[in-house]
Design a protein around this motif. Structure first.
Motif, PDB file in Angstrom:
ATOM      1  N   VAL A   1      22.346 -66.977 109.693  1.00  0.00           N
ATOM      2  CA  VAL A   1      21.404 -66.520 108.666  1.00  0.00           C
ATOM      3  C   VAL A   1      21.655 -65.057 108.319  1.00  0.00           C
ATOM      4  O   VAL A   1      21.640 -64.682 107.144  1.00  0.00           O
ATOM      5  N   SER A   2      21.885 -64.229 109.319  1.00  0.00           N
ATOM      6  CA  SER A   2      22.075 -62.803 109.052  1.00  0.00           C
ATOM      7  C   SER A   2      23.373 -62.521 108.302  1.00  0.00           C
ATOM      8  O   SER A   2      23.518 -61.444 107.725  1.00  0.00           O
ATOM      9  N   ASN A   3      24.295 -63.453 108.284  1.00  0.00           N
ATOM     10  CA  ASN A   3      25.558 -63.251 107.572  1.00  0.00           C
ATOM     11  C   ASN A   3      25.585 -63.912 106.201  1.00  0.00           C
ATOM     12  O   ASN A   3      26.643 -63.993 105.586  1.00  0.00           O
ATOM     13  N   GLN A   4      24.453 -64.358 105.709  1.00  0.00           N
ATOM     14  CA  GLN A   4      24.363 -64.919 104.361  1.00  0.00           C
ATOM     15  C   GLN A   4      24.041 -63.793 103.383  1.00  0.00           C
ATOM     16  O   GLN A   4      22.885 -63.488 103.119  1.00  0.00           O
ATOM     17  N   ALA A   5      25.064 -63.144 102.875  1.00  0.00           N
ATOM     18  CA  ALA A   5      24.886 -61.957 102.035  1.00  0.00           C
ATOM     19  C   ALA A   5      24.070 -62.250 100.783  1.00  0.00           C
ATOM     20  O   ALA A   5      23.255 -61.416 100.362  1.00  0.00           O
ATOM     21  N   GLU A   6      24.271 -63.390 100.173  1.00  0.00           N
ATOM     22  CA  GLU A   6      23.547 -63.679  98.925  1.00  0.00           C
ATOM     23  C   GLU A   6      22.043 -63.795  99.127  1.00  0.00           C
ATOM     24  O   GLU A   6      21.268 -63.592  98.198  1.00  0.00           O
ATOM     25  N   TRP A   7      21.595 -64.090 100.328  1.00  0.00           N
ATOM     26  CA  TRP A   7      20.157 -64.177 100.602  1.00  0.00           C
ATOM     27  C   TRP A   7      19.501 -62.803 100.616  1.00  0.00           C
ATOM     28  O   TRP A   7      18.340 -62.655 100.278  1.00  0.00           O
ATOM     29  N   PHE A   8      20.251 -61.778 101.035  1.00  0.00           N
ATOM     30  CA  PHE A   8      19.682 -60.457 101.216  1.00  0.00           C
ATOM     31  C   PHE A   8      20.166 -59.449 100.187  1.00  0.00           C
ATOM     32  O   PHE A   8      19.718 -58.314 100.185  1.00  0.00           O
TER      33      PHE A   8
ATOM     34  N   ASP B   1      17.472 -57.712  97.967  1.00  0.00           N
ATOM     35  CA  ASP B   1      16.625 -56.804  98.737  1.00  0.00           C
ATOM     36  C   ASP B   1      17.359 -55.518  99.094  1.00  0.00           C
ATOM     37  O   ASP B   1      16.787 -54.432  99.038  1.00  0.00           O
ATOM     38  N   VAL B   2      18.627 -55.635  99.455  1.00  0.00           N
ATOM     39  CA  VAL B   2      19.412 -54.459  99.819  1.00  0.00           C
ATOM     40  C   VAL B   2      19.627 -53.564  98.606  1.00  0.00           C
ATOM     41  O   VAL B   2      19.481 -52.339  98.685  1.00  0.00           O
ATOM     42  N   ILE B   3      19.934 -54.149  97.463  1.00  0.00           N
ATOM     43  CA  ILE B   3      20.138 -53.364  96.243  1.00  0.00           C
ATOM     44  C   ILE B   3      18.846 -52.656  95.846  1.00  0.00           C
ATOM     45  O   ILE B   3      18.854 -51.470  95.500  1.00  0.00           O
ATOM     46  N   GLN B   4      17.726 -53.348  95.936  1.00  0.00           N
ATOM     47  CA  GLN B   4      16.435 -52.747  95.599  1.00  0.00           C
ATOM     48  C   GLN B   4      16.115 -51.587  96.541  1.00  0.00           C
ATOM     49  O   GLN B   4      15.660 -50.531  96.108  1.00  0.00           O
ATOM     50  N   ARG B   5      16.367 -51.772  97.820  1.00  0.00           N
ATOM     51  CA  ARG B   5      16.094 -50.709  98.803  1.00  0.00           C
ATOM     52  C   ARG B   5      16.987 -49.497  98.561  1.00  0.00           C
ATOM     53  O   ARG B   5      16.536 -48.352  98.653  1.00  0.00           O
ATOM     54  N   LYS B   6      18.258 -49.726  98.213  1.00  0.00           N
ATOM     55  CA  LYS B   6      19.162 -48.606  97.911  1.00  0.00           C
ATOM     56  C   LYS B   6      18.682 -47.838  96.685  1.00  0.00           C
ATOM     57  O   LYS B   6      18.758 -46.613  96.637  1.00  0.00           O
TER      58      LYS B   6
END
Length: 51
Positions: free
Chosen positions: A23-30, A33-38
């Motif tokens: 689950v933690s390696n499914q980049a498309e899921w996160f 969220d990562v782009i928004q946080r950046k």
């Protein structure tokens, strides 16, 4: 029922870490969220010189 219980526990103990790693390696899921946080931490206009 001791052997069946131990087999069940072993399956759980092995499945949980493998599932969490997957689950933690499914980049498309996160990705969103990562782009928004950046963008919250480093707004794009800060780097364009528009202050």
């Amino acid at each position: 029922m001791g052997v069946k219980l131990e087999i069940f526990r072993m399956i759980i103990y092995l499945t949980f870490p493998v599932a969490m790693f997957w689950v933690s390696n499914q980049a498309e899921w996160f990705e969103d969220d990562v782009i928004q946080r950046k963008r919250e931490l480093w707004p794009p206009e800060k780097f364009l010189g528009a202050e």
